[in-house]
Structures are given as structure tokens and as C-alpha cells.
Motif scaffolding. Structure first.
Motif, PDB file in Angstrom:
ATOM      1  N   GLY A  76       0.807  -1.118   0.150  1.00 17.60           N
ATOM      2  CA  GLY A  76       0.181  -0.010  -0.058  1.00 17.60           C
ATOM      3  C   GLY A  76       0.634   1.133   0.102  1.00 17.60           C
ATOM      4  O   GLY A  76       0.620   2.203  -0.181  1.00 17.60           O
ATOM      5  N   GLN A  77       2.168   1.015   0.210  1.00 17.60           N
ATOM      6  CA  GLN A  77       3.093   2.353   0.158  1.00 17.60           C
ATOM      7  C   GLN A  77       3.588   2.524  -1.300  1.00 17.60           C
ATOM      8  O   GLN A  77       4.597   2.163  -1.668  1.00 17.60           O
ATOM      9  CB  GLN A  77       4.285   2.117   1.129  1.00 17.60           C
ATOM     10  N   GLU A  78       2.661   3.178  -1.817  1.00 18.75           N
ATOM     11  CA  GLU A  78       2.907   3.473  -3.389  1.00 18.75           C
ATOM     12  C   GLU A  78       4.132   4.194  -3.470  1.00 18.75           C
ATOM     13  O   GLU A  78       4.557   5.253  -2.951  1.00 18.75           O
ATOM     14  CB  GLU A  78       1.904   3.836  -4.149  1.00 18.75           C
ATOM     15  N   LEU A  79       4.876   3.997  -4.740  1.00 21.29           N
ATOM     16  CA  LEU A  79       6.075   4.858  -5.246  1.00 21.29           C
ATOM     17  C   LEU A  79       5.399   5.994  -6.056  1.00 21.29           C
ATOM     18  O   LEU A  79       4.887   5.903  -7.133  1.00 21.29           O
ATOM     19  CB  LEU A  79       6.887   4.031  -6.350  1.00 21.29           C
ATOM     20  N   THR A  80       5.535   7.317  -5.250  1.00 18.51           N
ATOM     21  CA  THR A  80       4.893   8.397  -6.070  1.00 18.51           C
ATOM     22  C   THR A  80       6.093   9.502  -6.254  1.00 18.51           C
ATOM     23  O   THR A  80       7.168   9.215  -5.688  1.00 18.51           O
ATOM     24  CB  THR A  80       3.666   9.132  -5.113  1.00 18.51           C
ATOM     25  N   ARG A  81       5.793  10.381  -6.807  1.00 16.67           N
ATOM     26  CA  ARG A  81       6.442  11.557  -7.290  1.00 16.67           C
ATOM     27  C   ARG A  81       6.911  12.273  -5.820  1.00 16.67           C
ATOM     28  O   ARG A  81       8.201  12.667  -5.644  1.00 16.67           O
ATOM     29  CB  ARG A  81       6.130  12.527  -8.342  1.00 16.67           C
ATOM     30  N   GLN A  82       5.929  12.794  -4.956  1.00 19.41           N
ATOM     31  CA  GLN A  82       6.013  13.312  -3.916  1.00 19.41           C
ATOM     32  C   GLN A  82       7.003  12.394  -2.931  1.00 19.41           C
ATOM     33  O   GLN A  82       7.807  13.211  -2.134  1.00 19.41           O
ATOM     34  CB  GLN A  82       4.813  13.502  -3.137  1.00 19.41           C
ATOM     35  N   ARG A  83       7.000  11.153  -2.982  1.00 14.15           N
ATOM     36  CA  ARG A  83       7.937  10.345  -1.918  1.00 14.15           C
ATOM     37  C   ARG A  83       9.097  10.352  -2.431  1.00 14.15           C
ATOM     38  O   ARG A  83      10.021  10.318  -1.561  1.00 14.15           O
ATOM     39  CB  ARG A  83       7.025   8.858  -1.973  1.00 14.15           C
ATOM     40  N   VAL A  84       9.296  10.178  -3.576  1.00 19.61           N
ATOM     41  CA  VAL A  84      10.608  10.434  -4.328  1.00 19.61           C
ATOM     42  C   VAL A  84      11.323  11.567  -3.865  1.00 19.61           C
ATOM     43  O   VAL A  84      12.535  11.639  -3.415  1.00 19.61           O
ATOM     44  CB  VAL A  84      10.746  10.520  -5.669  1.00 19.61           C
ATOM     45  N   VAL A  85      10.769  12.999  -4.049  1.00 21.36           N
ATOM     46  CA  VAL A  85      11.117  14.085  -3.754  1.00 21.36           C
ATOM     47  C   VAL A  85      11.535  14.196  -2.316  1.00 21.36           C
ATOM     48  O   VAL A  85      12.465  14.781  -1.833  1.00 21.36           O
ATOM     49  CB  VAL A  85      10.126  15.177  -4.099  1.00 21.36           C
ATOM     50  N   THR A 111      13.761   0.352  -3.662  1.00 20.03           N
ATOM     51  CA  THR A 111      13.576   0.095  -4.946  1.00 20.03           C
ATOM     52  C   THR A 111      14.654   0.350  -5.934  1.00 20.03           C
ATOM     53  O   THR A 111      15.589   0.532  -5.436  1.00 20.03           O
ATOM     54  CB  THR A 111      12.414   1.018  -5.240  1.00 20.03           C
ATOM     55  N   SER A 112      14.474   0.082  -6.927  1.00 22.56           N
ATOM     56  CA  SER A 112      15.409   0.329  -8.136  1.00 22.56           C
ATOM     57  C   SER A 112      15.500   1.407  -8.642  1.00 22.56           C
ATOM     58  O   SER A 112      14.403   2.276  -8.722  1.00 22.56           O
ATOM     59  CB  SER A 112      15.363  -0.723  -9.245  1.00 22.56           C
ATOM     60  N   ALA A 113      16.644   1.884  -8.986  1.00 25.12           N
ATOM     61  CA  ALA A 113      16.571   3.281  -9.625  1.00 25.12           C
ATOM     62  C   ALA A 113      15.900   3.520 -10.964  1.00 25.12           C
ATOM     63  O   ALA A 113      15.202   4.483 -11.174  1.00 25.12           O
ATOM     64  CB  ALA A 113      18.273   3.751 -10.052  1.00 25.12           C
ATOM     65  N   MET A 114      15.615   2.465 -11.625  1.00 32.33           N
ATOM     66  CA  MET A 114      15.046   2.407 -12.864  1.00 32.33           C
ATOM     67  C   MET A 114      13.369   2.914 -12.613  1.00 32.33           C
ATOM     68  O   MET A 114      12.561   3.482 -13.290  1.00 32.33           O
ATOM     69  CB  MET A 114      14.957   1.070 -13.693  1.00 32.33           C
ATOM     70  N   ALA A 115      13.058   2.223 -11.538  1.00 33.03           N
ATOM     71  CA  ALA A 115      11.693   2.523 -11.099  1.00 33.03           C
ATOM     72  C   ALA A 115      11.259   4.183 -10.617  1.00 33.03           C
ATOM     73  O   ALA A 115      10.351   4.447 -10.989  1.00 33.03           O
ATOM     74  CB  ALA A 115      11.210   1.866  -9.510  1.00 33.03           C
ATOM     75  N   LEU A 116      12.360   4.956 -10.394  1.00 29.48           N
ATOM     76  CA  LEU A 116      12.219   6.168 -10.131  1.00 29.48           C
ATOM     77  C   LEU A 116      12.003   6.826 -11.290  1.00 29.48           C
ATOM     78  O   LEU A 116      11.230   7.817 -11.415  1.00 29.48           O
ATOM     79  CB  LEU A 116      13.349   6.886  -9.442  1.00 29.48           C
TER      80      LEU A 116
END
Length: 299
Positions: A76-85, A111-116
Motif C-alpha cells: 500500500g506504500q506506493e512509489l509516488t513523485r512526492q515520496r521520491v522528492v 526500490t530500483s533506480a529504474m523505478a524512479l
């Protein structure tokens, strides 16, 4: 093999074989220079390499320690732009902007760099997003305060608070090569409106806004270097100053710097980054008042 790679390899081995466990402090740059006989720049590159790999992290006031094992993202902890930032901002806050990379942020997030790259185009875009998020933390008030001086003071104080909280923001928002950072651009708009209608021509208005923003950045210029130094050496600012006391005392006692020696030994001195900012803010505004008065024909 370059010396920094060989040293990084040895520390990597110690970490992977458990000689250095999660949370253990790794050798500082000074300790690396003493143990391996290399230059400080080489020692810094060793720690930068290990940070890039996600094996170590900086802890303010402690130094560089072995990072915890990377945890998988919770359901449920999705990878989002906001979380990346936000993750990138935490890295920059602790270690400086140079420590931020797609690979490092990915490691912090499990996670992997490619996922970002599905959320951020590249590091340049990531840095712009980080800066925009930093400036968004201190919104400009609406309606604005009355009077050009109050309006400018409001903007500069907010910018100073942003730089104190995120010292890397200075490097992320250069004046000579501005990036598209909407919340930072709002401050430029605010400053221009503050002096609009005061009799200044367009060129002067632009110089006023850039010079005022430059004053804040100048006062904050050393903040990120202090973060990086603490991350690499583990020394707090007070501990570093104590280590320099004998050398400075010897220099002042030599008589080569008589005026400096007389001034800095006076009682009641109060000098830090915040007092420097307050002194500069007051005098910049006083100087601008003279310029505005001339434009209005009152001088």
C-alpha cells in the motif's frame, strides 16, 4: 585500482562480513587519511562511494554510520513523485545536495533506480522539484503586508528560514542560471511588485530583486558545507572550533593581526549566521530606502 576504490572495498568488506554492524560508526575522513595515508579528497571520495551504494549514511552530530538493511516497501506504500522528492530532500538535508542521486534515493526507498524514472525524468528535474517543495513550505502571505519595506522583509525572512532548514536550496536555485522553480519564482514576483511604482526603471527593479535574493544566498552559502563536513568527520561546529582554538590564539598573539585581535577579544560579542543575516537585512533595506528616495526626487 584507484586508492579510493581499494579503501572503499575494504570498508565494504567489513560491513558485509559484519565487522561493522548497522549503526556502527565508520572511519571519518580524518581517520581514513591517517590509517591509509591518503589525501582528504580521497578519503571524502571513499565515503561518498559508500553513501552512493547505500551502505552508509550520515547522522548529524555523530558522523557516518553503517546504514540499516534496506527494507522492502510496505504493502500500500506506493512509489509516488512526492515520496521520491521527500526522500531526496531528507538525503540532502543530512548530507548535502552532492549526496543525492537516483541510485541513492532508490536505495533509501527500497526500490530500483529504474523505478524512479517513471516519476522523475532525471536528477536535474529531481533537484528542481526538491527546491520547489522547499519553497512551498513557507508560503508568501496573502494579502501581503503594506509598504515596500515590510513586503521585502517578509520575503527575505521566509527565504532565510528555507535556507536554514534546507541549506542545499542555495545551490539548487542559482541566480545566474535560474531553473523553473515556481515557488521560488513567486518570491521574485513578490520582490518586483514591492518596488514597482517607486520610480525605479525596469533594469534597476530587476537588479534590486536579484541582489536581495543574492544577499540571502550569500548569508547561507556556508551552511551546506557545514553539513557535508559534519557528515564526513563527525565533528559538530563547536567541536571543530575547539580544535582550531590553539592555532587561532597563536596567530592573534603574533601581532600580525592587531585590529582583528583587539576586536575579537572584546567581551559581549554576539556573532553567528542569524546575527549576520539580521545585520545585513537591516542595512540592505536602509540602502534601498536611499535608492527609492533618489528615484522619487527626495534626495
Amino acid at each position: 585500482m584507484p586508492p579510493y576504490q581499494a579503501i572503499a572495498g575494504e570498508l565494504r568488506r567489513r560491513i558485509r562480513e559484519g565487522e561493522l554492524a548497522a549503526g556502527d560508526r565508520v572511519p571519518s575522513t580524518r581517520e581514513i587519511t591517517r590509517e591509509w595515508g591518503v589525501a582528504m579528497a580521497t578519503a571524502s571520495k571513499v565515503l561518498a562511494t559508500l553513501r552512493e551504494e547505500g551502505l552508509v549514511r550520515a547522522v548529524p552530530g555523530v558522523g557516518t554510520v553503517v546504514a540499516d538493511a534496506v527494507r522492502a516497501r510496505r504493502p500500500g506504500q506506493e512509489l509516488t513523485r512526492q515520496r521520491v522528492v521527500r526522500t531526496a530532500m531528507r538525503v540532502a538535508d543530512a548530507e548535502g545536495l552532492a549526496a543525492v542521486s537516483m541510485r541513492r534515493v532508490a536505495g533509501e526507498m527500497g526500490t530500483s533506480a529504474m523505478a524512479l524514472y517513471r516519476h522523475v525524468r532525471d536528477k536535474d528535474e529531481l533537484v528542481c522539484l526538491m527546491a520547489d517543495a522547499a519553497y512551498a513550505e513557507e508560503p508568501l502571505p496573502e494579502p501581503p503586508p503594506r509598504g515596500w519595506r515590510a513586503r521585502i522583509e517578509t520575503s527575505l525572512r521566509l527565504q532565510w528560514r528555507i535556507c536554514r532548514r534546507h541549506p542545499w536550496a542555495v545551490q539548487a536555485t542559482p541566480l545566474t542560471r535560474p531553473q523553473f522553480v515556481p515557488h521560488a519564482m513567486a518570491h521574485t514576483e513578490w520582490l518586483l511588485r514591492a518596488v514597482d511604482g517607486l520610480g525605479l526603471d525596469a533594469n534597476t527593479m530587476l537588479h534590486v530583486s536579484v541582489c536581495l535574493a543574492g544577499f540571502v544566498r550569500g548569508a547561507a552559502a556556508g551552511l551546506e558545507a557545514e553539513i557535508q563536513e559534519r557528515a564526513e568527520t563527525g565533528l559538530t561546529d563547536d567541536a571543530w572550533l575547539r580544535g582550531q582554538e590553539r592555532e587561532f590564539a597563536t596567530a592573534l598573539a603574533s601581532g600580525v593581526y592587531p585590529t582583528l585581535g583587539r576586536v575579537v577579544t572584546q567581551p559581549g560579542l554576539d556573532l553567528d549566521l542569524d546575527t549576520i543575516f539580521e545585520f545585513g537585512l537591516r542595512n540592505h533595506l536602509d540602502g534601498l530606502a536611499v535608492l527609492v528616495g533618489r528615484a522619487a526626487g527626495r534626495d
